[in-house]
Enzyme design. Structure first.
Site, PDB file in Angstrom:
ATOM      1  N   CYS A 199       0.807  -1.225   0.000  1.00 61.76           N
ATOM      2  CA  CYS A 199       0.000   0.000   0.000  1.00 61.76           C
ATOM      3  C   CYS A 199       0.834   1.267   0.000  1.00 61.76           C
ATOM      4  O   CYS A 199       0.311   2.357  -0.207  1.00 61.76           O
ATOM      5  CB  CYS A 199      -0.970  -0.009   1.171  1.00 61.76           C
ATOM      6  SG  CYS A 199      -2.246  -1.259   0.953  1.00 61.76           S
ATOM      7  N   HIS A 210      -3.072   7.449   2.175  1.00 59.81           N
ATOM      8  CA  HIS A 210      -3.498   6.148   1.659  1.00 59.81           C
ATOM      9  C   HIS A 210      -4.848   5.811   2.299  1.00 59.81           C
ATOM     10  O   HIS A 210      -5.074   6.083   3.480  1.00 59.81           O
ATOM     11  CB  HIS A 210      -2.456   5.086   2.023  1.00 59.81           C
ATOM     12  CG  HIS A 210      -2.928   3.700   1.737  1.00 59.81           C
ATOM     13  ND1 HIS A 210      -3.394   3.310   0.497  1.00 59.81           N
ATOM     14  CD2 HIS A 210      -3.058   2.603   2.541  1.00 59.81           C
ATOM     15  CE1 HIS A 210      -3.769   2.045   0.550  1.00 59.81           C
ATOM     16  NE2 HIS A 210      -3.580   1.598   1.774  1.00 59.81           N
ATOM     17  N   ASN A 214     -10.100   0.351  -0.472  1.00 60.20           N
ATOM     18  CA  ASN A 214      -8.644   0.370  -0.546  1.00 60.20           C
ATOM     19  C   ASN A 214      -8.208  -0.190  -1.907  1.00 60.20           C
ATOM     20  O   ASN A 214      -8.304  -1.391  -2.135  1.00 60.20           O
ATOM     21  CB  ASN A 214      -8.074  -0.463   0.610  1.00 60.20           C
ATOM     22  CG  ASN A 214      -6.555  -0.446   0.641  1.00 60.20           C
ATOM     23  OD1 ASN A 214      -5.912   0.029  -0.290  1.00 60.20           O
ATOM     24  ND2 ASN A 214      -5.994  -0.988   1.711  1.00 60.20           N
TER      25      ASN A 214
HETATM   26  O1  UT7 Z   1      -3.686  -0.919   3.475  1.00 58.47           O
HETATM   27  C1  UT7 Z   1      -2.948  -2.005   3.946  1.00 58.47           C
HETATM   28  C2  UT7 Z   1      -2.882  -2.020   5.404  1.00 58.47           C
HETATM   29  N1  UT7 Z   1      -4.100  -2.528   5.956  1.00 58.47           N
HETATM   30  C3  UT7 Z   1      -4.759  -1.842   6.879  1.00 58.47           C
HETATM   31  O2  UT7 Z   1      -4.399  -0.728   7.186  1.00 58.47           O
HETATM   32  C4  UT7 Z   1      -5.931  -2.504   7.566  1.00 58.47           C
HETATM   33  C5  UT7 Z   1      -5.799  -2.358   9.061  1.00 58.47           C
HETATM   34  N2  UT7 Z   1      -6.839  -3.044   9.796  1.00 58.47           N
HETATM   35  C6  UT7 Z   1      -8.130  -2.607   9.830  1.00 58.47           C
HETATM   36  O3  UT7 Z   1      -8.479  -1.647   9.134  1.00 58.47           O
HETATM   37  C7  UT7 Z   1      -9.086  -3.273  10.752  1.00 58.47           C
HETATM   38  O4  UT7 Z   1      -8.382  -4.096  11.640  1.00 58.47           O
HETATM   39  C8  UT7 Z   1     -10.199  -4.119  10.050  1.00 58.47           C
HETATM   40  C9  UT7 Z   1     -11.129  -3.186   9.304  1.00 58.47           C
HETATM   41  C10 UT7 Z   1      -9.565  -5.120   9.095  1.00 58.47           C
HETATM   42  C11 UT7 Z   1     -11.018  -4.848  11.114  1.00 58.47           C
HETATM   43  O5  UT7 Z   1     -11.547  -3.923  12.042  1.00 58.47           O
HETATM   44  P1  UT7 Z   1     -11.341  -4.155  13.610  1.00 58.47           P
HETATM   45  O6  UT7 Z   1     -12.020  -3.043  14.286  1.00 58.47           O
HETATM   46  O7  UT7 Z   1      -9.869  -4.318  13.859  1.00 58.47           O
HETATM   47  O8  UT7 Z   1     -12.126  -5.495  13.861  1.00 58.47           O
HETATM   48  P2  UT7 Z   1     -11.608  -6.847  14.502  1.00 58.47           P
HETATM   49  O9  UT7 Z   1     -10.745  -7.575  13.553  1.00 58.47           O
HETATM   50  O10 UT7 Z   1     -11.071  -6.537  15.874  1.00 58.47           O
HETATM   51  O11 UT7 Z   1     -12.969  -7.616  14.686  1.00 58.47           O
HETATM   52  C12 UT7 Z   1     -13.977  -7.160  15.614  1.00 58.47           C
HETATM   53  C13 UT7 Z   1     -15.174  -8.063  15.443  1.00 58.47           C
HETATM   54  C14 UT7 Z   1     -14.835  -9.560  15.439  1.00 58.47           C
HETATM   55  O12 UT7 Z   1     -15.900 -10.244  16.051  1.00 58.47           O
HETATM   56  P3  UT7 Z   1     -15.773 -10.734  17.562  1.00 58.47           P
HETATM   57  O13 UT7 Z   1     -14.561 -11.627  17.606  1.00 58.47           O
HETATM   58  O14 UT7 Z   1     -15.595  -9.486  18.384  1.00 58.47           O
HETATM   59  O15 UT7 Z   1     -17.065 -11.439  17.792  1.00 58.47           O
HETATM   60  C15 UT7 Z   1     -14.824  -9.893  13.977  1.00 58.47           C
HETATM   61  O16 UT7 Z   1     -15.103 -11.241  13.728  1.00 58.47           O
HETATM   62  O17 UT7 Z   1     -15.795  -7.800  14.177  1.00 58.47           O
HETATM   63  C16 UT7 Z   1     -15.942  -9.012  13.464  1.00 58.47           C
HETATM   64  N3  UT7 Z   1     -15.858  -8.732  12.037  1.00 58.47           N
HETATM   65  C17 UT7 Z   1     -16.917  -8.350  11.310  1.00 58.47           C
HETATM   66  N4  UT7 Z   1     -18.209  -8.185  11.626  1.00 58.47           N
HETATM   67  C18 UT7 Z   1     -19.045  -7.778  10.643  1.00 58.47           C
HETATM   68  C19 UT7 Z   1     -14.743  -8.756  11.243  1.00 58.47           C
HETATM   69  N5  UT7 Z   1     -15.103  -8.399   9.991  1.00 58.47           N
HETATM   70  C20 UT7 Z   1     -16.437  -8.154  10.019  1.00 58.47           C
HETATM   71  C21 UT7 Z   1     -17.347  -7.747   9.031  1.00 58.47           C
HETATM   72  N6  UT7 Z   1     -18.645  -7.577   9.401  1.00 58.47           N
HETATM   73  N7  UT7 Z   1     -16.986  -7.512   7.756  1.00 58.47           N
END
Ligand code: UT7
Length: 331
Positions: free
Chosen positions: A116, A256, A286
């Site tokens: 990225c 980005h 993205n």
């Molecule tokens: O550009 C390249 C670099 N990449 C990035 O900068 C991405 C960086 N990471 C992020 O932007 C975030 O970590 C994500 C958007 C990928 C995820 O957001 P988060 O706030 O970190 O969520 P999480 O992974 O901590 O998940 C929280 C909850 C989980 O459920 P439980 O375990 O709390 O029950 C996930 O299973 O949200 C759940 N979850 C979703 N729920 C609904 C994960 N994806 C989804 C989804 N819809 N699409």
């Protein structure tokens, strides 16, 4: 006389027509519009459909538009660098294929892969050829068909990515504008959190790798988020300090577009109000290499000669960095 710097003298973007909405995604995986909007700030993204089309086709469209806007012929281009993590094929470079599709015959060309942060790495690479005086017209194109490596059964990643391309032309300027400074960084130990497991020399493609779905983006969202929030904000603050820039000196942050929360953390750290931040993540998600140049293309009409811009990115590798540039033209 001023030092000769590399200045952006034209910008263009190209996106495919197909719109993948949050509503459609919520029929494919267990997700919903509210979660995606509040956690990421994305409402839709573009997908390149059709057989036999790839990253080079999007890149070629962006480059053709760039040449049209600047009213120059393909023969005048000396160098083309393509930033991508989704090359048409492992080799030859997608940049070579773009040149062929556009009719660029007097240039050399190659790809840069820095995930990225690829576009800012490629932009600095290209700028050095211009500053040194060896090359006068350099195209830097960011193009990624992220849908080709996105697992549409993985709800944590498939909501994030979209396809698109955007390009800039670099030319010499002695008017005190152009690329003023940059800070680029790499930490390869971060690869464990964000990578594609198979298809390279460590794990070449096989029936097993396909069956195990190893040809898609593997991302541990939380650690990547944590590093991105801190490091993108840090490096943006660092380039401001290094160049003695206060928040009121900055016209635009061009970040980005990975997650709205990462962008907000960066702009907060820089002391910038939301009106000074270019944002198109809600429309395109993205697009990896295309995020920053596509923002420039979409904001071109608002940019004025002499405006101070900070470009900032974080991505797989890990790679991250920031660029300070002075915009070089009024459109
Ligand atoms: O550009 C390249 C670099 N990449 C990035 O900068 C991405 C960086 N990471 C992020 O932007 C975030 O970590 C994500 C958007 C990928 C995820 O957001 P988060 O706030 O970190 O969520 P999480 O992974 O901590 O998940 C929280 C909850 C989980 O459920 P439980 O375990 O709390 O029950 C996930 O299973 O949200 C759940 N979850 C979703 N729920 C609904 C994960 N994806 C989804 C989804 N819809 N699409």
């Amino acid at each position: 006389m001023n030092k000769v710097r590399a200045a952006i003298t034209a910008v263009s973007a190209w996106f495919p027509d197909y719109i993948l909405t949050n509503e459609e995604l919520s029929r494919m995986v267990d997700t919903n519009n509210e979660w995606i909007m509040t956690r990421c700030g994305i409402s839709e993204r573009r997908i390149l459909k059709g057989e036999g089309v790839g990253t080079s086709d999007m890149g070629a469209n962006a480059v053709k538009e760039l040449l049209r806007k600047r009213n120059i012929s393909p023969d005048e281009i000396d160098l083309l660098i393509c930033s991508t993590v989704t090359p048409d094929m492992l080799f030859p470079a997608t940049a070579n294929i773009i040149c062929d599709k556009v009719g660029i015959k007097n240039a050399f060309s190659y790809d840069v892969n820095a995930s990225c942060s690829g576009f800012i790495y490629a932009l600095i690479t290209g700028s050095k050829f211009v500053e040194s005086g060896t090359h006068k017209k350099v195209i830097v194109v960011g193009s990624d068909k992220m849908s080709s490596i996105t697992d549409y059964t993985d709800r944590a990643t498939c909501i994030l990515f979209g396809d698109g391309a955007a390009a800039v032309l670099l030319e010499p300027s002695d008017e005190g504008d152009g690329i003023m400074d940059s800070i680029l960084k790499t930490d390869g130990s971060g690869r464990v959190h964000l990578h594609m497991k198979a298809g390279g020399s460590i794990l070449p493609p096989s029936h097993e790798t396909v069956d195990q779905r190893l040809h898609f983006i593997y991302q541990e969202g939380q650690p990547v988020f944590k590093f991105a929030v801190t490091l993108m904000a840090d490096v943006s603050a660092e380039i401001m300090e290094k160049n003695n820039l206060k928040s009121e000196d900055i016209a635009w942050l061009v970040p980005h577009q990975a997650n709205i929360r990462i962008i907000e953390a960066t702009s907060r750290r820089m002391g910038l109000p939301a009106e000074k931040v270019m944002l198109n993540i809600h429309k395109y998600g993205n697009t990896t290499s295309a995020t920053i140049p596509s923002c420039l293309a979409q904001w071109e009409n608002k940019l004025k000669k002499g405006d101070n811009l900070i470009l900032a990115a974080f991505g797989g590798g890990f790679t991250w960095g920031s660029i300070y540039l002075k915009w070089a033209y009024n459109s």
